[in-house]
Enzyme design. Structure first.
Site, short mmCIF file in Angstrom:
data_model
loop_
_atom_site.label_atom_id
_atom_site.label_comp_id
_atom_site.label_asym_id
_atom_site.label_seq_id
_atom_site.Cartn_x
_atom_site.Cartn_y
_atom_site.Cartn_z
N LYS A 13 0.83 -1.22 0.00
CA LYS A 13 0.00 0.00 0.00
C LYS A 13 0.86 1.26 0.00
O LYS A 13 0.58 2.21 -0.71
CB LYS A 13 -0.90 0.06 1.25
CG LYS A 13 -1.93 -1.02 1.36
CD LYS A 13 -2.87 -0.76 2.54
CE LYS A 13 -2.19 -0.72 3.89
NZ LYS A 13 -1.63 -1.98 4.35
N ARG A 88 -9.33 1.21 9.01
CA ARG A 88 -8.94 -0.16 9.30
C ARG A 88 -10.02 -0.90 10.08
O ARG A 88 -9.85 -2.09 10.37
CB ARG A 88 -7.67 -0.15 10.15
CG ARG A 88 -6.38 -0.47 9.39
CD ARG A 88 -5.29 -0.37 10.39
NE ARG A 88 -4.06 -1.02 10.12
CZ ARG A 88 -3.01 -0.44 9.55
NH1 ARG A 88 -3.11 0.76 9.05
NH2 ARG A 88 -1.88 -1.09 9.46
N ARG A 127 12.23 -9.36 3.75
CA ARG A 127 12.48 -7.93 3.93
C ARG A 127 13.28 -7.70 5.21
O ARG A 127 14.24 -6.94 5.23
CB ARG A 127 11.12 -7.21 4.01
CG ARG A 127 11.21 -5.72 3.92
CD ARG A 127 9.86 -5.12 3.56
NE ARG A 127 9.06 -4.85 4.73
CZ ARG A 127 7.81 -4.41 4.70
NH1 ARG A 127 7.20 -4.24 3.55
NH2 ARG A 127 7.14 -4.15 5.79
N ARG A 139 11.57 -2.43 11.84
CA ARG A 139 10.46 -1.89 12.63
C ARG A 139 10.08 -2.89 13.72
O ARG A 139 10.05 -4.10 13.47
CB ARG A 139 9.26 -1.68 11.71
CG ARG A 139 9.12 -0.27 11.20
CD ARG A 139 8.11 -0.16 10.10
NE ARG A 139 6.76 -0.59 10.48
CZ ARG A 139 5.70 -0.48 9.69
NH1 ARG A 139 5.82 0.05 8.49
NH2 ARG A 139 4.52 -0.88 10.08
N ARG A 150 -0.53 -8.38 13.35
CA ARG A 150 -1.04 -7.38 12.39
C ARG A 150 -1.94 -8.04 11.35
O ARG A 150 -2.98 -7.51 10.98
CB ARG A 150 0.12 -6.66 11.71
CG ARG A 150 0.83 -5.67 12.64
CD ARG A 150 2.20 -5.32 12.13
NE ARG A 150 2.18 -4.51 10.94
CZ ARG A 150 3.22 -4.37 10.11
NH1 ARG A 150 4.36 -5.01 10.35
NH2 ARG A 150 3.13 -3.60 9.06
P1 AMP Z 1 1.04 0.66 9.11
O1 AMP Z 1 2.30 1.42 8.91
O2 AMP Z 1 -0.11 1.18 8.30
O3 AMP Z 1 1.20 -0.83 8.98
O4 AMP Z 1 0.59 0.92 10.64
C1 AMP Z 1 1.44 0.56 11.70
C2 AMP Z 1 0.64 0.44 12.98
O5 AMP Z 1 0.01 1.69 13.29
C3 AMP Z 1 -0.52 -0.56 12.94
O6 AMP Z 1 -0.10 -1.89 13.17
C4 AMP Z 1 -1.40 -0.03 14.06
O7 AMP Z 1 -0.88 -0.34 15.33
C5 AMP Z 1 -1.26 1.47 13.86
N1 AMP Z 1 -2.28 1.99 12.92
C6 AMP Z 1 -2.04 2.58 11.72
N2 AMP Z 1 -3.18 2.96 11.13
C7 AMP Z 1 -4.18 2.59 11.98
C8 AMP Z 1 -5.59 2.67 11.92
N3 AMP Z 1 -6.23 3.23 10.87
N4 AMP Z 1 -6.29 2.18 12.98
C9 AMP Z 1 -5.69 1.64 14.05
N5 AMP Z 1 -4.36 1.50 14.15
C10 AMP Z 1 -3.60 1.98 13.12
#
Ligand code: AMP
Length: 201
Positions: A13, A88, A127, A139, A150
């Site tokens: 994404k 989400r 990765r 990370r 996740r």
């Molecule tokens: P990402 O970089 O999009 O994978 O997001 C990393 C982490 O941020 C996720 O695993 C969640 O802990 C938190 N996070 C990001 N976006 C959201 C969202 N829309 N709702 C809830 N948690 C989020």
């Protein structure tokens, strides 16, 4: 162009959103990036989110809805935005619909990147290994355990978001396992159709 990109962690994404941002000249709104920045800056929201994010769980809806409401109201989002990692949960999707309806706006498209979970786990493991081999830092939520959490959060909370948009006939699906350029091309095709439909409609 108002667009949502859906897909499990590691589906690409972020990569595709960055390309779309260049093409359509609209901001890429990544709640993950914004939360990581908040963690780094040790803001109250960041401090609260850190432990949740490290585990791979979702931060509370109110936190991310508040962040996105501010971004959507900002002048640089007047011409549109690409939502990367939001909504989400169905509650977040409903909050977004309300925010847009209040401005008499709608989404042009929601694109779901479909991926194979086993391949995704292999992709993320590679990765992590590549990053470590280059001396980089991984990370906290890219460890195999956090990544599985996740993925589980995606299946439990975010898969219903795809169904939410499918019911509204705005969901388009693209094969996220294809090569990056092929995914970009497939998204372009979907969007050409979506924008034309909106113009005609
Ligand atoms: P990402 O970089 O999009 O994978 O997001 C990393 C982490 O941020 C996720 O695993 C969640 O802990 C938190 N996070 C990001 N976006 C959201 C969202 N829309 N709702 C809830 N948690 C989020």
């Amino acid at each position: 162009m108002r667009l949502v990109l859906l897909g499990p962690p590691g589906a690409g994404k972020g990569t595709q959103s960055a390309r779309l941002k260049e093409k359509y000249h609209v901001p890429q709104l990544s709640t993950g990036d914004m939360l990581r920045a908040a963690v780094k800056a040790a803001t109250p929201a960041g401090l609260e989110a850190k432990a949740i994010m490290d585990k791979g769980a979702l931060v509370p809806d109110e936190t991310v809805v508040g962040i996105i409401a501010d971004c959507i109201a900002a002048p640089d989002a007047k011409a549109g935005f690409i939502l990367d990692g939001f909504p989400r949960t169905v509650r977040q999707a409903e909050a977004l619909a309300k925010m847009l309806a209040a401005k008499n706006l709608d989404l042009d498209a929601v694109i779901e990147l479909k991926v194979d979970e086993a391949a995704l786990l292999a992709r993320i493991a590679k990765r992590v290994n590549d990053t470590l081999a280059c001396g980089g830092t991984v990370r906290a939520d890219d460890t195999p355990e956090a990544f599985k959490t996740r993925l589980a959060a995606y299946n439990a909370e975010t898969a219903p978001v795809a169904a939410f948009y499918a019911k509204k006939s705005v969901l388009k699906t693209v094969d996220g396992m294809a090569l990056v350029d092929a995914v970009t091309e497939a998204i372009d095709q979907v969007l050409d159709g979506a924008v034309r439909t909106v113009r005609l409609g």
